[in-house]
Every structure is written in structure tokens, then in C-alpha cells.
Write an enzyme that holds these catalytic residues in place. Structure first.
Site, PDB file in Angstrom:
ATOM      1  N   TYR A   1       0.853  -1.205   0.000  1.00 37.70           N
ATOM      2  CA  TYR A   1       0.000   0.000   0.000  1.00 37.70           C
ATOM      3  C   TYR A   1       0.883   1.248   0.000  1.00 37.70           C
ATOM      4  CZ  TYR A   1      -2.823   3.780   1.843  1.00 37.70           C
ATOM      5  OH  TYR A   1      -3.431   5.003   2.018  1.00 37.70           O
TER       6      TYR A   1
HETATM    7  O1  LIG Z   1      -1.995   7.102   7.950  1.00 35.70           O
HETATM    8  C1  LIG Z   1      -2.047   6.397   6.972  1.00 35.70           C
HETATM    9  O2  LIG Z   1      -1.299   6.606   6.044  1.00 35.70           O
HETATM   10  C2  LIG Z   1      -2.972   5.226   6.878  1.00 35.70           C
HETATM   11  O3  LIG Z   1      -3.789   5.208   8.039  1.00 35.70           O
HETATM   12  C3  LIG Z   1      -4.592   4.092   8.166  1.00 35.70           C
HETATM   13  O4  LIG Z   1      -3.748   2.967   8.355  1.00 35.70           O
HETATM   14  P1  LIG Z   1      -3.463   2.496   9.837  1.00 35.70           P
HETATM   15  O5  LIG Z   1      -2.718   3.547  10.585  1.00 35.70           O
HETATM   16  O6  LIG Z   1      -2.864   1.145   9.733  1.00 35.70           O
HETATM   17  O7  LIG Z   1      -4.937   2.458  10.455  1.00 35.70           O
HETATM   18  P2  LIG Z   1      -5.782   1.272  11.101  1.00 35.70           P
HETATM   19  O8  LIG Z   1      -5.963   0.171  10.151  1.00 35.70           O
HETATM   20  O9  LIG Z   1      -7.003   1.883  11.669  1.00 35.70           O
HETATM   21  O10 LIG Z   1      -4.827   0.776  12.277  1.00 35.70           O
HETATM   22  C4  LIG Z   1      -4.504   1.636  13.359  1.00 35.70           C
HETATM   23  C5  LIG Z   1      -3.642   0.901  14.336  1.00 35.70           C
HETATM   24  O11 LIG Z   1      -4.415  -0.156  14.913  1.00 35.70           O
HETATM   25  C6  LIG Z   1      -3.712  -1.381  14.794  1.00 35.70           C
HETATM   26  N1  LIG Z   1      -4.682  -2.482  14.617  1.00 35.70           N
HETATM   27  C7  LIG Z   1      -5.417  -2.567  13.501  1.00 35.70           C
HETATM   28  C8  LIG Z   1      -6.350  -3.561  13.342  1.00 35.70           C
HETATM   29  C9  LIG Z   1      -6.514  -4.504  14.334  1.00 35.70           C
HETATM   30  O12 LIG Z   1      -7.335  -5.449  14.260  1.00 35.70           O
HETATM   31  N2  LIG Z   1      -5.761  -4.404  15.461  1.00 35.70           N
HETATM   32  C10 LIG Z   1      -4.839  -3.414  15.630  1.00 35.70           C
HETATM   33  O13 LIG Z   1      -4.171  -3.345  16.664  1.00 35.70           O
HETATM   34  C11 LIG Z   1      -2.787  -1.232  13.629  1.00 35.70           C
HETATM   35  O14 LIG Z   1      -1.688  -2.081  13.779  1.00 35.70           O
HETATM   36  C12 LIG Z   1      -2.421   0.248  13.727  1.00 35.70           C
HETATM   37  O15 LIG Z   1      -1.340   0.405  14.583  1.00 35.70           O
HETATM   38  C13 LIG Z   1      -5.475   3.891   6.947  1.00 35.70           C
HETATM   39  O16 LIG Z   1      -6.136   2.665   7.002  1.00 35.70           O
HETATM   40  C14 LIG Z   1      -4.684   3.994   5.655  1.00 35.70           C
HETATM   41  O17 LIG Z   1      -5.578   3.997   4.581  1.00 35.70           O
HETATM   42  C15 LIG Z   1      -3.894   5.269   5.702  1.00 35.70           C
HETATM   43  O18 LIG Z   1      -3.190   5.519   4.557  1.00 35.70           O
END
Ligand SMILES: O=C(O)[C@H]1O[C@H](OP(=O)(O)OP(=O)(O)OC[C@H]2O[C@@H](n3ccc(=O)[nH]c3=O)[C@H](O)[C@@H]2O)[C@H](O)[C@@H](O)[C@@H]1O
Length: 443
Positions: A253
Site C-alpha cells: 500500500y
Molecule cells: O496514515 C495512513 O497513512 C494510513 O492510516 C490508516 O492505516 P493504519 O494507521 O494502519 O490504520 P488502522 O488500520 O485503523 O490501524 C490503526 C492501528 O491499529 C492497529 N490495529 C489494527 C487492526 C486490528 O485489528 N488491530 C490493531 O491493533 C494497527 O496495527 C495500527 O497500529 C489507513 O487505514 C490507511 O488507509 C492510511 O493511509
């Protein structure tokens, strides 16, 4: 993908092979020639057969894999692009209602950020037309609800994929857009391991198709588009500044977003397109994306289901610079207002145009377990937590935006902390997922 033309599917190669006539017509030569000619003809037919089989197989595998990896657009009804009624709707949606207003094509307008910015622009009197393929990556009914909200505010969303050249060309035929806010994308960091090609389809191929349209348009619009904080990848220098390294992405991504920054740069350089890339930091809020952690955790906590909290190396909690949607909307609008003009027209550059990149974050990282305790507080319910050490799934340990550049040049100033923003999200969630009697529903 746009349908391939017949000429592309069945190249007319055989007709283009020139068979040289022999110089001598001696009977023996003729015999040898006949024999040689018939062998040669058979050889040609065999070649043709092999070529046809190969092209059939490759088309077939393309079609097959396309069906698997590209999210299915889910149209609400039969979609007709073009015609007087359609054009009237587009023109009315694109109508500017303030002096020096903008006329903006918003891609991904039925998405989370797209729907919010489209509304904000419309409310201040700009013309807005949306385009969205309504794919089924997440709950399509939420996208339709956002569309309904936009329609009541006279923002029309065209159902179409950014890979569809004809849809884009038709839109630019009808409206001379001053700006394109490009937010359509395959989002999600970890999902890229499951479905890599959907990222290439939307974030690379779709981006190029859109930029091709923008560069050929006359006048050319200025382009503002969504990059991502994930481009910082393995960067450990905090907070992340725009000038930091972005050549070590941790997920496909992130790599497609980084590629997008490079691709948009070439269109700026060659064709004079004004380009602004916005690196969003984990955007959250009402009408958000159900695939994101804060959203799916809310759903599971409310339904008494377990949630999985990922942890990094050495049992370190992951942290994100969660950024509230209203702050992001202000950043997008400011980026549009300050974008500067594209200099080219009809595919020809006439001078240098701005190429800008900004972080849009909150500058206050919060750990995932802290985010979960805030949700527990607002939902008045304990989460059933399962903490797992998750390495190599595309996640980075933390994100933290330096927003000095955006503050200086866009007047960007985030105002909502995670506690306030999550409360607003939970309030929205509890009012959205209810039945006709106001009772909570599982969805
Ligand atoms: O800032 C960005 O660039 C990105 O932010 C998010 O990505 P992410 O930060 O991974 O957001 P989430 O999927 O909501 O995850 C947030 C946090 O929760 C954690 N998480 C996620 C899912 C889960 O089941 N458990 C968990 O602990 C992830 O590891 C991460 O640290 C968006 O989904 C992306 O589209 C975006 O580009």
C-alpha cells in the site's frame, strides 16, 4: 479497466507479413517453391494458431484474475453516462455559487474523506461533482448513505471507475473543472497482503488514467490528491518531516502511494500540472471507514465480540498520529485554495507549475491500547482484548507528523484531540446503527 478495442485483442499481424516473390520461375524451382511455399504457409498458419491460443489464454487469465482481485463495483441502478438529463445533473452539481469559486471533481466522493470534503466545498458555494465506483471493499450501504447525504446537498456522484477513460472524458467534456481532488484509492495497509493487485489497479493504473485526462484537458485543472503517512515506512526519525526518507516502504500500500508521488511529479514536470500531495495520518471520525481499527473495534466492543490488538517488537505498543476528519477537511480545502494554476493546456506544458507535498497529521501520537480505553469509556463497555505480537504485516511501529510546513503554507492547524474526536465518532455510530425504534442494530 476500459474494454479493450478489437484491434488490441486480435492484432492483425498476419496481414502485415510480406511474402517475397521468388526471382526465378524454373519448373523445378517452381516445384521446390510450391513445396517450400506450402510448408511456409503451413508454418504461418501454425504460427497464427499459436499466437491466437496464446492471446486467448492471456486474455482469459487477465479476465479471470480481474474478477478475483478487483473489487466489484456495485451500482445502485442501471448506470447511464451521458444524455441531456445526465449532463443537466452534472452541470447543476458543478455550478459555482460564490465569486471566484472553484469547480472541483472529487474522486472517491462516496468515500470517507471524499464525502466530507465534497460537502464542505458545496456548502461554501463551490461547484462539486463526484465520481466513485461504489466497490464492495467495505459495506456499500454506508457509501450509499453518504451519497444520499450529498444528493440532498445537490452534489451528484457519477458511478464510474477512475480507470474508465470514457467516463472521465465525458465529465471533462461537460465541465471545465478548475481542480481535481483525487481521493479514490484502494486503502488499508495490511489488506495489501491479501489483495495486492487491487492496489495496483486503483492507486497506480487509476491514477495514471486520471492524470492523462487532467493533462489533456483544456484548461488543465490543478490536482490535489491523497498520499499517505505510510510512505515514511521504516523511517525512525520523529516527527516525520516531508524532507525525510520515503524510500523504504513497509507495505505494498505504502509503495503504491510512494509511486503515486513519483508519478504525479512526472506529470508536473512534463505537462505543467499543478500537483499537491497530502500525506494523511490515520484519519478517523463520523462516517468513517469500517475497515479501520477504531471503527471495527467499536463494532466488536458494542457487540461483545473480541478485538485483536497488535503489538510491535519487544512488546512495544503501536502508536498512531490519529487525525480528526474536520481537521483533514480544512487541510484539503486549504490545499485546493492555494494550489496555484497548472500551466499547460491540451497536453502541452507552458511553464513551471507548483509541485507540493504536505503532512496532514495531528502531531500527537496515541497508542492503540489508549485508543481502545477511550472507546471502552464512551461505549460504557469493556473490550475483550486479545493482544498479539504482529511483525511483518505492513504495519509501522508509530507515526508522528511534523506539520510545520502545512501550518506555514496552508494555515493548517489541527484542533481536535483523539478523546474529543472519538467521542464524536461514537455518538455518530450510536445514532447511525439503530433500527426504526432507535434500538442498536448489529450490522
Ligand atoms: O496514515 C495512513 O497513512 C494510513 O492510516 C490508516 O492505516 P493504519 O494507521 O494502519 O490504520 P488502522 O488500520 O485503523 O490501524 C490503526 C492501528 O491499529 C492497529 N490495529 C489494527 C487492526 C486490528 O485489528 N488491530 C490493531 O491493533 C494497527 O496495527 C495500527 O497500529 C489507513 O487505514 C490507511 O488507509 C492510511 O493511509
Amino acid at each position: 479497466m476500459p474494454p479493450l478495442e478489437e484491434e488490441q485483442l486480435f492484432p492483425s499481424t498476419p496481414g502485415k507479413i510480406k511474402i517475397e516473390r521468388p526471382a526465378h520461375h524454373h519448373p523445378m524451382n517452381r516445384g521446390i517453391h510450391r513445396c517450400f511455399a506450402s510448408t511456409f504457409t503451413m508454418f504461418l498458419w501454425a504460427l497464427l494458431l499459436i499466437a491466437l491460443t496464446a492471446s486467448y489464454l492471456s486474455i482469459q487469465s487477465f479476465v479471470d484474475s480481474g474478477g478475483r482481485y478487483i473489487h466489484r463495483p456495485v451500482p445502485r441502478h442501471h448506470v447511464i453516462i451521458g444524455g441531456p438529463h445526465w449532463e443537466k445533473q452534472i452541470r447543476s452539481s458543478a455550478q459555482i455559487h460564490r465569486p471566484h469559486g472553484l469547480s472541483v471533481l472529487v474522486t472517491g466522493a462516496a468515500g470517507f474523506v471524499g464525502s466530507h470534503v465534497a460537502l464542505a466545498l458545496k456548502k461554501r458555494g463551490d461547484g462539486v461533482v463526484g465520481v466513485d465506483n461504489f466497490n464492495d471493499y467495505y459495506d456499500v450501504s454506508l457509501k450509499n448513505a453518504r451519497r444520499a447525504l450529498l444528493e440532498t446537498n445537490n452534489v451528484f456522484i457519477v458511478e464510474g471507475d477512475i480507470n474508465n477513460v470514457r467516463v472521465l472524458a465525458k465529465l471533462f467534456d461537460v465541465v471545465a473543472f478548475t481542480h481535481v481532488l483525487h481521493l479514490a484509492a484502494q486503502a488499508g495497509v495490511r489488506y495489501a497482503m491479501e489483495n495486492p493487485h487491487s492496489y495496483v489497479h486503483s492507486n497506480i493504473a487509476g491514477l495514471v488514467t486520471l492524470l492523462e485526462q487532467c493533462k489533456s484537458a483544456d484548461p488543465q485543472p490543478a490536482v490535489v490528491w491523497a498520499s499517505s503517512s505510510s510512505v515514511y515506512g521504516l523511517n525512525e526519525k520523529a516527527p516525520f518531516s516531508e524532507s525525510d526518507r520515503t524510500d523504504r516502504p513497509a507495505s505494498l500500500y505504502a509503495a503504491t502511494k510512494k509511486a503515486g508521488e513519483a508519478i504525479t511529479h512526472t506529470y508536473n514536470h512534463i505537462y505543467g500540472l499543478s500537483v499537491t500531495g497530502l500525506r494523511f495520518f490515520t484519519v478517523y471520525g463520523p462516517w468513517g471507514r469500517p475497515d479501520m481499527a477504531y471503527f471495527s473495534f467499536t463494532k466488536n466492543i458494542r457487540n461483545g465480540k473480541p478485538i485483536t490488538i497488535y503489538r510491535g517488537k519487544n512488546r512495544v505498543d503501536l502508536a498512531r498520529d490519529f487525525t480528526y476528519i474536520d481537521d483533514i477537511v480544512k487541510g484539503c480545502v486549504a490545499a485546493l485554495d492555494t494550489s496555484g494554476k497548472s500551466t499547460g493546456s491540451g497536453g502541452k506544458k507552458r511553464g513551471a507549475a507548483p509541485y507540493r507535498i504536505y503532512n496532514l497529521g495531528n502531531t500527537a501520537p496515541v497508542t492503540v491500547p489508549t485508543m481502545v480505553s477511550l472507546l471502552e469509556k464512551y461505549l460504557k463497555k469493556k473490550a475483550k482484548k486479545r493482544v498479539v505480537t504482529m511483525l511483518g504485516n505492513g504495519d509501522v511501529p508509530f507515526t508522528h507528523a511534523n506539520i510545520s510546513l502545512a501550518r506555514r503554507e496552508l494555515g493548517y492547524k489541527p484542533e481536535t484531540d483523539l478523546a474529543t474526536g472519538l467521542k464524536k465518532f461514537v455518538d455518530w455510530y450510536e445514532s447511525y446503527y439503530v433500527d426504526d425504534h432507535g434500538m442498536p442494530v448489529n450490522y
